[in-house]
Design a protein around this motif. Structure first.
Motif, PDB file in Angstrom:
ATOM      1  N   LEU A 121       0.830  -1.204   0.000  1.00 42.03           N
ATOM      2  CA  LEU A 121       0.000   0.000   0.000  1.00 42.03           C
ATOM      3  C   LEU A 121       0.864   1.254   0.000  1.00 42.03           C
ATOM      4  O   LEU A 121       0.581   2.228  -0.709  1.00 42.03           O
ATOM      5  CB  LEU A 121      -0.933  -0.004   1.208  1.00 42.03           C
ATOM      6  N   LEU A 122       1.940   1.224   0.794  1.00 39.68           N
ATOM      7  CA  LEU A 122       2.859   2.363   0.842  1.00 39.68           C
ATOM      8  C   LEU A 122       3.493   2.594  -0.529  1.00 39.68           C
ATOM      9  O   LEU A 122       3.555   3.735  -1.007  1.00 39.68           O
ATOM     10  CB  LEU A 122       3.943   2.127   1.888  1.00 39.68           C
ATOM     11  N   GLU A 123       3.959   1.534  -1.168  1.00 40.94           N
ATOM     12  CA  GLU A 123       4.610   1.659  -2.460  1.00 40.94           C
ATOM     13  C   GLU A 123       3.650   2.204  -3.514  1.00 40.94           C
ATOM     14  O   GLU A 123       4.039   3.042  -4.347  1.00 40.94           O
ATOM     15  CB  GLU A 123       5.161   0.300  -2.896  1.00 40.94           C
ATOM     16  N   ALA A 124       2.412   1.752  -3.477  1.00 38.42           N
ATOM     17  CA  ALA A 124       1.411   2.242  -4.438  1.00 38.42           C
ATOM     18  C   ALA A 124       1.116   3.725  -4.203  1.00 38.42           C
ATOM     19  O   ALA A 124       0.961   4.504  -5.154  1.00 38.42           O
ATOM     20  CB  ALA A 124       0.128   1.430  -4.326  1.00 38.42           C
ATOM     21  N   THR A 125       1.062   4.118  -2.928  1.00 44.12           N
ATOM     22  CA  THR A 125       0.799   5.521  -2.601  1.00 44.12           C
ATOM     23  C   THR A 125       1.956   6.406  -3.019  1.00 44.12           C
ATOM     24  O   THR A 125       1.752   7.494  -3.572  1.00 44.12           O
ATOM     25  CB  THR A 125       0.546   5.674  -1.088  1.00 44.12           C
ATOM     26  N   VAL A 126       3.186   5.956  -2.783  1.00 47.18           N
ATOM     27  CA  VAL A 126       4.363   6.734  -3.189  1.00 47.18           C
ATOM     28  C   VAL A 126       4.391   6.897  -4.703  1.00 47.18           C
ATOM     29  O   VAL A 126       4.691   7.979  -5.224  1.00 47.18           O
ATOM     30  CB  VAL A 126       5.660   6.056  -2.689  1.00 47.18           C
TER      31      VAL A 126
END
Length: 325
Positions: A121-126
């Motif tokens: 989720l963090l990677e997608a948001t970044v």
């Protein structure tokens, strides 16, 4: 019918775009309303301050700007490599200067990481934030929306302040870029709001001219890095001194109160760009009136239209005259 924004912006063709935002109806962005007698001049500072703030956050660099009474001009450069060089933390920190982010991004900044199950989720948001930080539409949204809210609050009203869409033009080659920059920087002179370019308040040319007196360039504007060469750094492919001289000469030729006309045919920058003096004055005096959604020489415009699957090369007749000495 207006074209979708994603069809107008193609970084594979050019990273340079001219964007214009206009107020709806008789709304005043800045200046003095002669009917009501009310001054809105202080709003110029709002726009310039916000523009320079965003230039420090986005991978979208400001090449030129002019803040007029009911519209703004900005020429933007999308630095895609810059955006992709940022670490995940830097992307999030930049976005958090604009918005509070999500609980996941806040946790990452506070604790230096997130649990493994939250990593995707963090990677997608970044990735989403990174794309937004090099997106012209997001840049213009972050510029215009806060100004609209602030102006509506001051006026005690609600509703639209800006027209629904900002106008954008793709600047396909050096000649189109230089012509558009000069057009934007000379807006106040052409509108008789200033006698000379360096006296034009809230413009990029005044900022560049003031700092050039100290042998420097503004840190919040894309720099001039000289004529094209093999090891050229990121920046405008011209000499600053040539550009300042050209804009000054053009301003003298355009302004009705100036004595005589200066022959621009000897300007070395025009010779390099293959633009005649007569064509240059036409462009500098009416860039928007003579151009369309994409601006450039015949060859680059043809390639651009073929990629966009456009059968009609809008403006090709005008461009043949403008960009061929």
């Amino acid at each position: 019918m207006p074209q979708a924004r994603k069809q107008q912006v193609s970084l594979a063709d050019t990273p340079y775009y001219h964007c214009v935002s206009r107020c709806v109806r008789r709304a005043f962005l800045c200046g003095d309303d002669k009917q009501s007698g009310k001054s809105y001049e202080h709003r110029r500072y709002w726009v310039e301050e916000r523009l320079m703030f965003l230039a420090q956050i986005f991978a979208v660099e400001v090449c030129a700007y002019a803040i007029m009474s009911n519209h703004t001009h900005v020429i933007l450069h999308v630095n895609e490599s810059k955006a992709h060089s940022w670490s995940d933390r830097e992307v999030i920190e930049r976005w958090h200067q604009l918005h509070k982010g999500t609980m996941v991004t806040q946790q990452f900044i506070k604790e230096g990481g997130v649990p493994e199950y939250l990593q995707p989720l963090l990677e997608a948001t970044v990735a989403q934030y990174r794309e937004r930080l090099l997106d012209i539409s997001w840049f213009m949204r972050e510029l215009n929306e806060p100004i609209a809210r602030r102006a509506n609050q001051e006026d005690g009203c609600t509703g639209r302040f800006w027209e629904g869409r900002f106008k954008s033009q793709a600047l396909l080659d050096e000649a189109a870029l230089m012509a558009c920059m000069a057009y934007v920087d000379l807006n106040p002179v052409r509108a008789c709001m200033a006698d000379t370019p360096e006296q034009s308040d809230y413009t990029s040319i005044k900022q560049r001219a003031r700092i050039a007196q100290h042998g420097k360039q503004p840190t919040n504007l894309q720099p001039f890095v000289g004529n094209p060469r093999a090891d050229q750094p990121d920046g405008l492919p011209f000499e600053l001194v040539d550009y300042l001289a050209l804009v000054d000469l053009t301003g003298r030729a355009l302004h009705p109160n100036k004595r005589g006309r200066i022959d621009l045919s000897q300007a070395p920058i025009l010779a390099r760009l293959n633009i005649s003096a007569e064509s240059w004055l036409t462009i500098a005096n009416g860039f928007e009136a003579h151009t369309y959604s994409a601006v450039g020489g015949e060859e680059v415009l043809t390639v651009y239209c073929q990629k966009r699957q456009r059968k009609r090369r809008a403006g090709i007749g005008c461009y043949r005259k403008m960009f061929a000495a």
